[in-house]
Write a protein that holds these residues in place. Structure first.
Motif, mmCIF file in Angstrom:
data_model
loop_
_atom_site.group_PDB
_atom_site.id
_atom_site.type_symbol
_atom_site.label_atom_id
_atom_site.label_comp_id
_atom_site.label_asym_id
_atom_site.label_seq_id
_atom_site.Cartn_x
_atom_site.Cartn_y
_atom_site.Cartn_z
ATOM 1 N N LEU A 79 31.626 39.954 61.989
ATOM 2 C CA LEU A 79 32.537 41.030 61.585
ATOM 3 C C LEU A 79 31.806 41.891 60.577
ATOM 4 N N SER A 80 31.819 43.203 60.808
ATOM 5 C CA SER A 80 31.169 44.132 59.887
ATOM 6 C C SER A 80 32.227 45.001 59.225
ATOM 7 N N VAL A 81 32.189 45.078 57.879
ATOM 8 C CA VAL A 81 33.208 45.802 57.123
ATOM 9 C C VAL A 81 32.520 46.659 56.074
ATOM 10 N N GLN A 82 33.066 47.816 55.841
ATOM 11 C CA GLN A 82 32.550 48.721 54.813
ATOM 12 C C GLN A 82 32.889 48.171 53.414
ATOM 13 N N GLU A 83 31.958 48.285 52.499
ATOM 14 C CA GLU A 83 32.201 47.875 51.112
ATOM 15 C C GLU A 83 33.449 48.579 50.570
ATOM 16 N N ARG A 98 36.492 48.084 51.509
ATOM 17 C CA ARG A 98 37.614 47.954 52.429
ATOM 18 C C ARG A 98 38.076 46.506 52.518
ATOM 19 N N SER A 147 38.542 42.946 54.373
ATOM 20 C CA SER A 147 37.992 42.086 55.429
ATOM 21 C C SER A 147 39.085 41.119 55.848
ATOM 22 N N HIS A 185 42.152 37.206 53.950
ATOM 23 C CA HIS A 185 41.982 38.597 53.587
ATOM 24 C C HIS A 185 41.144 38.684 52.318
ATOM 25 N N SER A 228 36.313 44.287 49.631
ATOM 26 C CA SER A 228 35.105 43.578 50.052
ATOM 27 C C SER A 228 33.907 44.047 49.222
ATOM 28 N N SER A 286 29.074 38.924 51.847
ATOM 29 C CA SER A 286 28.340 38.734 53.107
ATOM 30 C C SER A 286 27.893 37.278 53.210
ATOM 31 N N LEU A 299 30.383 37.383 58.237
ATOM 32 C CA LEU A 299 30.886 38.624 57.660
ATOM 33 C C LEU A 299 29.731 39.409 57.057
ATOM 34 N N ILE A 317 29.005 42.880 54.962
ATOM 35 C CA ILE A 317 29.586 43.981 54.197
ATOM 36 C C ILE A 317 28.558 45.102 54.140
#
Lengths: 113, 114
Positions: free
Chosen positions: B11-15, B17, B19, B76, B80, B85, B110, B112
């Motif tokens: 899973l890739s998430v923007q810093e 935001r 997760s 959750h 993030s 990560s 994960l 980030i």
């Protein structure tokens, strides 16, 4: 939390040989467990290391292949016997402290050639 | 048969935001659930747990939600951060507390993104 150490941290072994992994905790604990994580897989419980009595093994794991010792409340060993390449895994010990959560050692990365 | 499933290997998430990591289980006897975080070359680190009598548990940036009827839980992380990560493992036990061995999922990696 507790400080949990494992020796060796990694090893490369020849098939047919055995390796003993040590787990040392800096405080007395009641419950100790041994897990393995094969490449790309989840952590799988091998056995519960019981102090003063024989370990309790999970389905698919037997004492002849994975003998375990627990001589006191701070130390345990797991031996991987007669190794084959399928035994290449990360082996981890875990302990339960007063908070009831399991805390894990750093793991031993075993490669069998 | 996998009793604990994490269907997203990564899973890739923007810093900054949120997760959301998901976990499903099949064993209705599971009564206690935990999330662990693992960095390379280290053992899993305990993050947060929840027992089946609750549907939510919060600890700082981490919240775990449990939907027992759906046999589903989620972690959750908000906001993030780059240090988040890692590989996250969902685990379950039939008893509250750590007296039983745990059943783990395969983990979600994960990432980030800055």
């Amino acid at each position: 939390s507790a400080v949990i150490s494992q020796k060796p941290s990694r090893d490369i072994c020849q098939r047919g040989t055995s390796l003993t992994i040590q787990c040392q905790v800096d405080s007395q604990v009641t419950m100790m467990f041994w897990y393995r994580q094969q490449p790309g897989q989840s952590l799988t419980l091998i056995a519960t290391a019981n102090q003063g009595s024989e370990a309790t093994y999970e389905s698919g794991f037997v004492i002849d292949k994975f003998p375990i010792s627990r001589p006191n409340l701070t130390f345990s060993t797991l031996t991987v016997s007669n190794m084959s390449p399928e035994d290449s895994s990360i082996y981890l010990c875990s302990v339960v402290l007063g908070s009831d959560e399991q805390f894990f050692g750093p793991g031993t990365r075993l490669t069998v050639l | 048969d996998q009793q604990v499933k994490q269907n997203s290997p990564s899973l890739s998430v923007q810093e900054g935001r949120i997760s959301i990591l998901n976990c499903d289980y099949t064993n209705s006897m599971f009564d206690y659930f935990l999330w662990y975080k693992k960095y390379p070359a280290e053992g899993p680190t305990f993050l947060i747990s929840i027992s089946s009598i609750k549907d939510k548990n919060e600890d700082g940036r981490f919240t775990v939600f449990l939907n027992k009827s759906a046999k589903h839980l989620s972690l959750h992380i908000v906001p993030s951060q780059p240090g988040d990560s890692a590989v996250y493992f969902c685990a379950a036990s039939e008893r509250v507390g750590g007296a039983d061995g745990l059943t783990f999922g395969k983990g979600t990696h994960l990432i980030i993104q800055p």
